[in-house]
Design a protein around this motif. Structure first.
Motif, PDB file in Angstrom:
ATOM      1  N   THR A 174      -4.609  -6.889 -11.063  1.00  0.00           N
ATOM      2  CA  THR A 174      -5.486  -5.955 -10.346  1.00  0.00           C
ATOM      3  C   THR A 174      -5.337  -6.243  -8.854  1.00  0.00           C
ATOM      4  N   CYS A 175      -5.238  -5.189  -8.068  1.00  0.00           N
ATOM      5  CA  CYS A 175      -4.998  -5.417  -6.645  1.00  0.00           C
ATOM      6  C   CYS A 175      -5.452  -4.239  -5.797  1.00  0.00           C
ATOM      7  N   SER A 176      -5.442  -4.496  -4.498  1.00  0.00           N
ATOM      8  CA  SER A 176      -5.708  -3.483  -3.488  1.00  0.00           C
ATOM      9  C   SER A 176      -4.546  -3.533  -2.505  1.00  0.00           C
ATOM     10  N   LEU A 177      -4.025  -2.367  -2.138  1.00  0.00           N
ATOM     11  CA  LEU A 177      -2.832  -2.315  -1.296  1.00  0.00           C
ATOM     12  C   LEU A 177      -3.075  -1.498  -0.032  1.00  0.00           C
ATOM     13  N   GLY A 178      -2.519  -1.975   1.077  1.00  0.00           N
ATOM     14  CA  GLY A 178      -2.620  -1.226   2.313  1.00  0.00           C
ATOM     15  C   GLY A 178      -1.763  -1.841   3.401  1.00  0.00           C
ATOM     16  N   LEU A 179      -1.739  -1.195   4.561  1.00  0.00           N
ATOM     17  CA  LEU A 179      -1.064  -1.724   5.739  1.00  0.00           C
ATOM     18  C   LEU A 179      -2.110  -2.374   6.634  1.00  0.00           C
ATOM     19  N   VAL A 185      -3.538  -0.749  -9.238  1.00  0.00           N
ATOM     20  CA  VAL A 185      -4.005  -0.653  -7.844  1.00  0.00           C
ATOM     21  C   VAL A 185      -5.353   0.070  -7.857  1.00  0.00           C
ATOM     22  N   LEU A 186      -6.417  -0.686  -7.659  1.00  0.00           N
ATOM     23  CA  LEU A 186      -7.766  -0.147  -7.812  1.00  0.00           C
ATOM     24  C   LEU A 186      -8.391   0.317  -6.505  1.00  0.00           C
ATOM     25  N   ALA A 187      -7.803  -0.077  -5.383  1.00  0.00           N
ATOM     26  CA  ALA A 187      -8.362   0.313  -4.085  1.00  0.00           C
ATOM     27  C   ALA A 187      -7.229   0.407  -3.067  1.00  0.00           C
ATOM     28  N   ILE A 188      -7.503   1.116  -1.973  1.00  0.00           N
ATOM     29  CA  ILE A 188      -6.552   1.274  -0.877  1.00  0.00           C
ATOM     30  C   ILE A 188      -7.021   0.431   0.301  1.00  0.00           C
ATOM     31  N   GLY A 189      -6.157  -0.438   0.799  1.00  0.00           N
ATOM     32  CA  GLY A 189      -6.510  -1.319   1.900  1.00  0.00           C
ATOM     33  C   GLY A 189      -6.250  -2.778   1.538  1.00  0.00           C
ATOM     34  N   GLU A 190      -6.369  -3.716   2.445  1.00  0.00           N
ATOM     35  CA  GLU A 190      -7.194  -3.419   3.576  1.00  0.00           C
ATOM     36  C   GLU A 190      -6.388  -2.720   4.654  1.00  0.00           C
ATOM     37  N   CYS A 191      -7.085  -1.879   5.366  1.00  0.00           N
ATOM     38  CA  CYS A 191      -6.518  -1.135   6.479  1.00  0.00           C
ATOM     39  C   CYS A 191      -7.639  -1.000   7.486  1.00  0.00           C
ATOM     40  N   GLY A 192      -7.312  -0.579   8.702  1.00  0.00           N
ATOM     41  CA  GLY A 192      -8.426  -0.423   9.619  1.00  0.00           C
ATOM     42  C   GLY A 192      -8.070  -0.491  11.081  1.00  0.00           C
ATOM     43  N   LEU A 193      -9.034  -0.955  11.873  1.00  0.00           N
ATOM     44  CA  LEU A 193      -8.947  -0.946  13.327  1.00  0.00           C
ATOM     45  C   LEU A 193      -9.301  -2.328  13.871  1.00  0.00           C
ATOM     46  N   ASP A 194      -8.538  -2.771  14.874  1.00  0.00           N
ATOM     47  CA  ASP A 194      -8.756  -4.108  15.422  1.00  0.00           C
ATOM     48  C   ASP A 194      -8.404  -4.103  16.908  1.00  0.00           C
ATOM     49  N   ARG A 195      -9.387  -4.312  17.750  1.00  0.00           N
ATOM     50  CA  ARG A 195      -9.166  -4.303  19.202  1.00  0.00           C
ATOM     51  C   ARG A 195      -8.575  -5.625  19.711  1.00  0.00           C
TER      52      ARG A 195
END
Length: 237
Positions: free
Chosen positions: A36-41, A67-77
């Motif tokens: 079980t995993c989550s995948l993202g850039l 693949v149960l979720a998308i991510g982690e992905c996001g925003l980082d300043r």
């Protein structure tokens, strides 16, 4: 049953659901994925020159049932990757999560205003889960009002952390627990601390989080079943 909703460690034991998070590059293959995993850039590891190819690979792998979720992905300043490009890449993840009806796992550092703005403009209906949340009460309340979910980790172990109040008061069904990349703590420790802060028994907390986990990760199966029912001929006609 314990659920480690966000971890970079491959842990296997009978009473643990270990949702391992992997950063997708062009070389990641389906045979390399855990059960079980989550995948993202992840924005930390995203390369300007190759992210589009990596995203194409994500589109393929994300369709797998494991693949149960998308991510982690996001925003980082705090990184050099231009914020404009980070937003474009996050938008692509949002579109993919919406298409597959899988929850979105968010990494956010000093960009919560942009994150909330995206939530508004995209009108996304799948759950957005801010992982490793440890910010001030004001940020927590803003995100809660915009229907974000949360995954709490090691920060709740500290009495001085502002997130202690959040975990104590957050409505049932709006959070899960995690260890992230920490190998010096266990998910059992996080559960014990969360149960104490919420003034519930460990068994009660486990039951509640199993229900939340299934609600968040079963969206695609539920919607496929609904679509199947709607497409079936009416045998009574």
């Amino acid at each position: 049953m314990f659920i480690d909703f966000h971890t970079h460690r491959d842990r296997q034991c009978q009473n643990l659901v270990n949702l391992q998070t992997l950063h997708v590059n062009v070389d990641l293959q389906a045979k390399s994925l855990p059960p079980t995993c989550s995948l993202g850039l992840h924005p930390w590891f995203t390369d300007i020159s190759s992210w589009e190819d990596a995203y194409k690979n994500l589109e393929i792998l994300a369709n797998l049932p494991k693949v149960l979720a998308i991510g982690e992905c996001g925003l980082d300043r705090n990184i050099d990757l231009p914020m404009e490009l980070q937003i474009i890449i996050l938008q692509r993840h949002i579109e993919l999560a919406e298409t597959l009806q899988k929850p979105l796992v968010i990494h956010c550092v000093r960009a919560f205003s942009e994150l909330i703005a995206l939530k508004k403009t995209t009108k996304s209906v799948i759950p957005w889960i801010v992982h490793g949340f440890h910010k001030k009460t004001e940020v927590f309340q803003q995100l809660l009002e915009h229907n974000f979910y949360f995954s709490f980790g090691a920060a709740i172990l500290s009495d001085r952390a502002p997130v202690v109040q959040a975990i104590a008061t957050i409505p049932q069904g709006r959070f899960l627990l995690e260890t992230d990349d920490r190998d010096d703590i266990s998910i059992e420790q996080i559960y014990d601390r969360a149960a104490a802060l919420r003034q519930v028994s460990l068994v009660t907390l486990q039951s509640q989080l199993v229900e939340t986990y299934h609600q968040l990760t079963s969206l695609s199966r539920i919607n496929r079943r609904i679509a199947t029912i709607h497409s079936e001929p009416n045998l009574t006609e």
